[in-house]
Design an enzyme around this catalytic site. Sequence first.
Site, PDB file in Angstrom:
ATOM      1  N   LEU A 107       8.123   3.619   1.901  1.00 39.74           N
ATOM      2  CA  LEU A 107       8.809   2.238   3.631  1.00 39.74           C
ATOM      3  C   LEU A 107       9.544   3.560   4.629  1.00 39.74           C
ATOM      4  O   LEU A 107       9.299   5.195   4.755  1.00 39.74           O
ATOM      5  CB  LEU A 107      10.218   2.515   2.816  1.00 39.74           C
ATOM      6  CG  LEU A 107       9.859   1.296   1.643  1.00 39.74           C
ATOM      7  CD1 LEU A 107      11.329   0.552   1.443  1.00 39.74           C
ATOM      8  CD2 LEU A 107       8.431   0.437   2.280  1.00 39.74           C
ATOM      9  N   GLY A 152       6.723   3.742  -1.700  1.00 35.38           N
ATOM     10  CA  GLY A 152       6.041   2.457  -1.012  1.00 35.38           C
ATOM     11  C   GLY A 152       4.316   2.391  -0.958  1.00 35.38           C
ATOM     12  O   GLY A 152       3.517   2.162  -1.291  1.00 35.38           O
ATOM     13  N   ASN A 176       9.204   7.478  -6.814  1.00 33.73           N
ATOM     14  CA  ASN A 176      10.278   8.039  -7.024  1.00 33.73           C
ATOM     15  C   ASN A 176      11.763   7.918  -5.713  1.00 33.73           C
ATOM     16  O   ASN A 176      11.929   8.949  -5.081  1.00 33.73           O
ATOM     17  CB  ASN A 176       9.703  10.034  -5.879  1.00 33.73           C
ATOM     18  CG  ASN A 176       9.481   9.368  -4.657  1.00 33.73           C
ATOM     19  OD1 ASN A 176       9.325   8.563  -4.506  1.00 33.73           O
ATOM     20  ND2 ASN A 176       9.763  10.717  -4.007  1.00 33.73           N
ATOM     21  N   GLU A 177      12.258   6.620  -5.843  1.00 32.28           N
ATOM     22  CA  GLU A 177      13.099   6.638  -5.318  1.00 32.28           C
ATOM     23  C   GLU A 177      14.294   7.320  -5.561  1.00 32.28           C
ATOM     24  O   GLU A 177      15.190   7.196  -4.793  1.00 32.28           O
ATOM     25  CB  GLU A 177      13.579   4.967  -5.442  1.00 32.28           C
ATOM     26  CG  GLU A 177      12.295   4.015  -3.778  1.00 32.28           C
ATOM     27  CD  GLU A 177      11.173   3.374  -5.166  1.00 32.28           C
ATOM     28  OE1 GLU A 177      10.780   4.597  -6.245  1.00 32.28           O
ATOM     29  OE2 GLU A 177      10.132   3.219  -4.240  1.00 32.28           O
TER      30      GLU A 177
END
Lengths: 301, 301, 301
Positions: A107, A152, A176-177
Amino acid sequence: MALATGMRVSARALLRAWAWLPGAALGRTGPAAGCGGVRRFGNQRVLVEPDPAAGIAVMKFKNPPVNSLSLELLTELVISLEKLENDKTFRGVILTSDSPGVFSAGLDLREMCGRNPAHYAEYWKAVQELWLRLYLSNMVLIAAINGASPAGGCLISLSCDYRVLADNPRYAIGLNETLLGIVAPFWFKDTLVNTIGHRAAERALQLGLLFPPAEALQVGIVDKVVPEDQVQSTALSVMGKWLAIPDHARQLTKNMMRKPTVDRLVKQRDADIKNFVSFVSRDAIQKSLQIYLEKLKQRKG
Amino acid sequence: MALATGMRVSARALLRAWAWLPGAALGRTGPAAGCGGVRRFGNQRVLVEPDPAAGIAVMKFKNPPVNSLSLELLTELVISLEKLENDKTFRGVILTSDSPGVFSAGLDLREMCGRNPAHYAEYWKAVQELWLRLYLSNMVLIAAINGASPAGGCLISLSCDYRVLADNPRYAIGLNETLLGIVAPFWFKDTLVNTIGHRAAERALQLGLLFPPAEALQVGIVDKVVPEDQVQSTALSVMGKWLAIPDHARQLTKNMMRKPTVDRLVKQRDADIKNFVSFVSRDAIQKSLQIYLEKLKQRKG
Amino acid sequence: MALATGMRVSARALLRAWAWLPGAALGRTGPAAGCGGVRRFGNQRVLVEPDPAAGIAVMKFKNPPVNSLSLELLTELVISLEKLENDKTFRGVILTSDSPGVFSAGLDLREMCGRNPAHYAEYWKAVQELWLRLYLSNMVLIAAINGASPAGGCLISLSCDYRVLADNPRYAIGLNETLLGIVAPFWFKDTLVNTIGHRAAERALQLGLLFPPAEALQVGIVDKVVPEDQVQSTALSVMGKWLAIPDHARQLTKNMMRKPTVDRLVKQRDADIKNFVSFVSRDAIQKSLQIYLEKLKQRKG
């Protein structure tokens, strides 16, 4: 990135996560797209190299330096996919990066910072749209992952039918958010669970794991790891095997496997957008993102 | 242990299963808890060693000889967990046994034998309560499995975020309920399926498999096997990695992964209790349990 | 084989798939059933060798040359299973082929070609019936896979509790429906997902993969691979371990694991039949099947 937090997230933590991406830290810009005689179509941020005789096309992300999924890139990807999908000539697509080193950084944080709710909603709808089109595409999609593939970028890979990763220790892949203090949306999670199973997904998501090639292969988040200069040729040869299967039977089978997962998002698409908008609109999140983007700029400068 | 049977179960079969537990057969009693200068709190059956600076606590089961999950131990475990959960100082807990050799033998059969239905109901509710608190704990839970871990002991391990098992061939782990002629409750089953997948769980549950360390690692019922004297230090070092993740993002992610499984029990908690009560109240089951407990006493004597 | 296609399927593609089956191409007929003193019962196409003392029976498919699942074979299998299921003497059954080289070629295409809708409906109901009885059998079922096991043959194997495959590179196993331009029914898919997980099933089903022994073991579609002359003895020894478990507890556990999958078909059994009938009744499919069966006949001649 639907639900979120940031409470204890320092800009340093965010930066550490981002630093996984070669090019981001170094401010490297993508090389100009060399054309070399191949007829290409597409647009500014997506290069499509069709091979009508073979029934396939190579689709290259070209949004330097790190192929961030900006609203423009997302839109162009969806349009390019739709174009190929509607043209019976094309039965398979290889997705790859025009800038080896990074497949896609995921993102684009700039789309989530300092804009209005309408923009956030439009942006999130575009992210959903890309996934919906990829995950249920009638075409065979193969990810030729020639660079880092976090968040993303990983989602795009997971939405393909097969993943070939270049054997370079810097090319990690994963959702890996949490490293950035945020939470992967449930449909990112569902896609990962479908690929590597519940336990591995639970651990990977909580720890925000980015798997280097050998580990990526072992956990099953990619299907094959090959030397960097063989990613494209391997993707092509794998494509040949998939295209040997009668299309209609393969498509119905794919649909049977994936539709229930897609339906979960379709049923609550608006709620998912609202969720995202309300999350990114929070002061704490906006502040975190601003600090993060500032630091990034300084490092580039 | 919700549904049950015992039809063809001989006391010998029950005893054989139990004999997996070192200490049970030998009538060994747990060593007095050595304190060695560490400030401990807790109560009779649960020792809590807090390390506020690190934000973690070690919680030790101390119900000799085999850490059976008596009503008292269950209650103290739930209270200790709640205490830590409500104290923002603590972000992680390591669960282990104060009596190396057995992590926990699981449910306490004495709570299921010769009592009245009200007691059985209270007991089962306490078992449910422990699982609900463990499986969705906001803290990072790591099982430092320093002994055998059958049935309920395995469930506790599975409910943590990470499992480190001592490399001792006698320290087997698994849901071995069928060996005793009983059936693991559906939420024990769900927890196992989430951890090792459907097929491995189907086989392990039907055969009541107790996995020695190497097999436990291979099937994925534990995450790491280390020499016995490194269990604690490994758990601590793993904890460090989990605590490096922003709490809120990790907690929401964990919740997203585990809540659907928890909801299944929450929705039918009373029915599950009734099930258990009606099962253990059966004459055949009471007789089996009596014979089994008698034999156990004789072996100890 | 519920939903279907055939659009781009050539008879050659069909033939290629079939050619995996030794015996099919060679027109080999099954050897007369040698009895050798064992009291057998059963009927024309299913040989049952009971061992009442051990509580088990060996059930051999005998429908040369490739044990196609004709309506008659299906009916006899269901009757034989029911007979054993109702006789408390028998706690376990070993399923194998009387004609080593092919376990079962799967559905009998002759039942799906040139008949009327009522026949197709009756045939499909019989296929469903066999799966329903196998997958939830109270007895321990072990597949002693002594030959190729594609499509419906694979389904029978997957419906057992344990699979032993002979280590012969020609004995491939898998749901290869797409190779014939058709789609595995959703309950074939569910059974495979339960066994090897979502991702492996997605890939195997789309590509119609037939796994040779080493790969079959690795992906988990079989549990053990042994030299060809040890398939039967291994199945017997594995059976011993499964029968050591108290029946009732094991049965309830099996039911808990498998009933949700069975319920999915039970709830839409009629719709599934209609689906099948409307599919095979299509002109394109009938034509494909005719061409295929013609070629098969020529090769045999």
